[in-house]
Design an enzyme around this catalytic site. Structure first.
Site, mmCIF file in Angstrom:
data_model
loop_
_atom_site.group_PDB
_atom_site.id
_atom_site.type_symbol
_atom_site.label_atom_id
_atom_site.label_comp_id
_atom_site.label_asym_id
_atom_site.label_seq_id
_atom_site.Cartn_x
_atom_site.Cartn_y
_atom_site.Cartn_z
ATOM 1 N N ASP A 42 29.488 37.746 30.161
ATOM 2 C CA ASP A 42 28.133 37.020 30.585
ATOM 3 C C ASP A 42 28.070 35.721 29.546
ATOM 4 O OD1 ASP A 42 27.556 39.363 31.852
ATOM 5 O OD2 ASP A 42 27.175 40.350 29.978
ATOM 6 N N HIS A 70 29.556 37.190 38.137
ATOM 7 C CA HIS A 70 29.436 35.631 38.027
ATOM 8 C C HIS A 70 28.320 35.003 39.106
ATOM 9 C CE1 HIS A 70 33.849 35.651 36.359
ATOM 10 N NE2 HIS A 70 32.922 36.337 35.476
ATOM 11 N N LYS A 172 46.330 54.635 38.344
ATOM 12 C CA LYS A 172 47.249 53.562 38.759
ATOM 13 C C LYS A 172 48.348 53.816 37.525
ATOM 14 C CE LYS A 172 48.471 48.610 38.159
ATOM 15 N NZ LYS A 172 47.763 47.320 37.848
#
Length: 457
Positions: A42, A70, A172
Site C-alpha cells: 500500500d 493498486h 503448486k
C-alpha cells in the site's frame, strides 16, 4: 590424436584467430526496470508504475494474485488493479503476466470489464504465461475455512484476503495444482482423472464442511477457454525475445512488498510469494543480469493491514489522524490500515535484500498538518541496541523503536510540482531519509494524480 588437435589449432579461418582479442562477454540485451514495495504494501506502487509506463513498451507482473491492489488516477478517473499490471492503462504497452502469478480467471475478466466501463480496453494488449497456476472458486472457499480453523485452534488468524492465494501456492509446491496449459490442452483430461475433480475431492476430504459446485465451476471455466486462448504465450521465449530483440523499455511491477515476502517478511503474517527482487527472475523466467534499475516505493509514514508485529505503530490519535488523512483503507480487502511513523529500520532491511537504486517517497502531503515528525532510526531489545531487523516474530514484538524528532512544516504541499516549491522542513525530511538510507529519492508524491509526483532527477 595429437596431430588432429594440432591441426585444429593451426587451422586458418575463425578457429585459428587470436582469441585473446575477442570480446567474450555475452550480450546482455535490454534491462528491466523494477518497482517494488519497501514496507508492508500500500505504498503507492501503482502510481509510480503508471508514471513510468507512459513511455514503456512492456509492463509485467511477476508474482502474487488478485490479493494485490493498486489504484491509479488518470484525468480524475480512478482505476483499480488486482491482477492486471497497472501500467496496462497505457494502450501502447504490451502487458505480460508471468508464471510467478496465480490467476483467478473470473477475477481477471471482471477486473478488465470494470475498467472497460470506464473507457479502458486492457485485455486486447495483455499476454499471459501458459504455466500460470489457476485459482479456482473452491481455493477461495478453502482460504476462508483455513482462516476459521486457525482462529479456532490458535486464537489468531493470518488476516488473509481470502482470495485463494495461499492454497494455490501450496498446491503448486505440492505439485497438485493445475495451470493454464492444462485447461487449454484437453478439457476432458483437465476435468477428470488427476485434474479438477480430483483436486476438488482432495480438498473436500480435508475440509468436509466445504461446499464445491464441481459441475457449475467446470462449466464456467469452459466458457473462458476461447477468451484466454489468444492471450497465452510461452513465457520464457516471450521474455527472451523482448530482452534480446530491438531496444525496449520493460517495466516490472511488484505486488505486495518486502515485509510481506514469504521468505524475508514478518512470517507467518506474510503473503505466499517472493515480492522481493528475486521474484522478478523466477516469476518471469529471466536472468538476473537483465535486472536494471530497482525502485523502492516508500510511504512517508508506515501502514500495515491485518495482524502481525508493527514496531512503529501509533495506536492513538496520531495513528487515527494518519488513517483518516491518508484514507488508509485496503483496495482489496476494504480493511482499515494500521498507521505509524516512518521506520527506517524496515526500509534499510528491504534495501539490503533488493538493492534499491532509487526511492519513490509517497504521500508526503499527509504529514502537512503535523508540528513535528518522528522517524524510527534504531531498535532496542532488552535495553540493547540491535544492528539489524530481527527475523524472529517474537523478538520483533518486543523491540523498542528509537526515534529522532524532526520539525514539521505545517504547510499544504499538494500544489508543489518541483522540489524547490516544498517547504524547507519538508525538503529536510526528504534529505534526512536519503542520508540514512544511502539511496537517492527520485520522486516525491504529494497527491493522488500523476501530476502530483515531483521528480528530482
Amino acid at each position: 590424436m595429437s596431430d588432429s588437435v594440432n591441426a585444429q589449432s593451426q587451422d586458418g579461418g575463425s578457429h585459428g584467430e587470436d582469441r585473446t582479442s575477442r570480446d567474450t562477454s555475452p550480450r546482455v540485451g535490454n534491462k528491466v526496470t523494477v518497482v517494488l514495495g519497501a514496507q508492508w504494501g500500500d505504498e503507492g506502487k501503482g502510481k509510480v508504475v503508471d508514471l513510468l509506463a507512459q513511455d514503456a513498451d512492456m509492463v509485467c507482473r511477476c508474482q502474487g494474485g488478485n490479493n494485490a491492489g493498486h489504484t491509479v488516477v488518470v484525468d480524475s478517473v480512478e482505476y483499480d488493479f488486482h491482477l492486471l499490471p497497472s501500467g496496462i492503462i497505457n494502450p501502447k504497452v504490451t502487458a505480460f503476466i508471468g508464471n510467478g502469478v496465480v490467476i483467478h480467471l473470473p477475477g481477471l475478466f471482471e477486473e478488465a470489464e470494470k475498467n472497460m466501463r470506464k473507457g479502458k480496453d486492457e485485455l486486447s494488449h495483455c499476454n499471459v504465461y501458459t504455466l500460470l497456476p489457476l485459482v479456482f472458486d473452491f481455493h477461495q472457499a478453502v482460504d476462508g475455512v483455513q482462516e476459521q480453523e486457525r482462529q479456532q485452534q490458535a486464537g489468531k488468524n493470518l488476516g488473509t484476503t481470502k482470495k485463494g492465494i495461499g492454497p494455490v501456492y501450496s498446491a503448486k509446491a505440492a505439485r497438485s495444482g493445475l495451470r493454464i496449459c492444462d485447461l487449454l490442452a484437453d478439457f476432458q483430461e483437465f476435468s477428470e482423472r488427476s485434474g479438477f475433480k480430483h483436486l476438488a475431492s482432495q480438498y473436500k476430504s480435508m475440509y468436509p464442511s466445504l461446499e464445491i459446485d464441481v459441475d457449475g465451476e467446470l462449466e464456467k471455466l469452459k466458457t473462458y477457454i476461447d477468451r484466454i486462448k489468444s492471450m497465452v504465450r510461452d513465457g520464457v521465449f516471450f521474455m527472451y525475445e523482448a530482452l534480446h530483440g530491438p531496444p525496449k523499455k520493460i517495466l516490472v511491477e511488484g505486488a505486495n512488498a518486502a515485509l510481506l515476502d514469504i521468505d524475508f517478511g514478518t512470517y507467518p503474517f506474510v503473503t505466499s510469494s517472493n515480492c522481493t527482487v528475486g521474484g522478478v527472475c523466477t516469476g518471469l523466467g529471466m536472468p538476473p543480469q537483465n535486472v536494471g534499475e530497482v525502485y523502492g516505493v516508500v510511504k512517508a509514514y508506515t501502514t500495515r493491514v491485518g495482524i502481525g508485529a508493527f514496531p512503529a505503530e501509533q495506536n492513538n490519535e496520531l495513528g487515527e489522524l494518519l488513517q483518516s488523512r491518508g484514507k488508509e483503507v485496503g483496495v482489496t480487502t476494504g480493511r482499515k490500515r494500521r498507521c505509524g511513523w516512518l521506520d527506517l529500520m524496515l526500509i534499510k532491511y528491504a534495501h539490503m535484500i533488493n538493492g534499491f537504486t532509487a526511492i519513490a517517497l509517497t504521500k508526503l502531503d499527509i504529514l502537512d498538518v503535523l508540528p513535528e515528525i518522528k522517524v524510527g532510526v534504531a531498535y532496542k531489545v532488552d535495553g540493547e541496541v540491535i544492528p539489524h531487523f530481527p527475523a524472529n516474530q517474537e523478538v520483533l514484538q518486543k523491540v523498542e523503536v528509537q526515534y529522532e524528532t524532526l520539525p514539521g512544516w505545517k504547510t499544504d504541499t499538494s500544489a508543489a510540482r518541483i522540489f524547490d516549491e516544498l517547504p524547507e522542513n519538508a525538503q529536510k525530511y526528504v534529505w534526512y531519509i536519503e542520508d540514512h538510507l544511502g539511496v537517492p529519492v527520485k520522486w516525491i508524491g504529494v497527491g493522488k494524480s500523476r501530476e502530483s509526483m515531483i521528480q528530482l532527477f
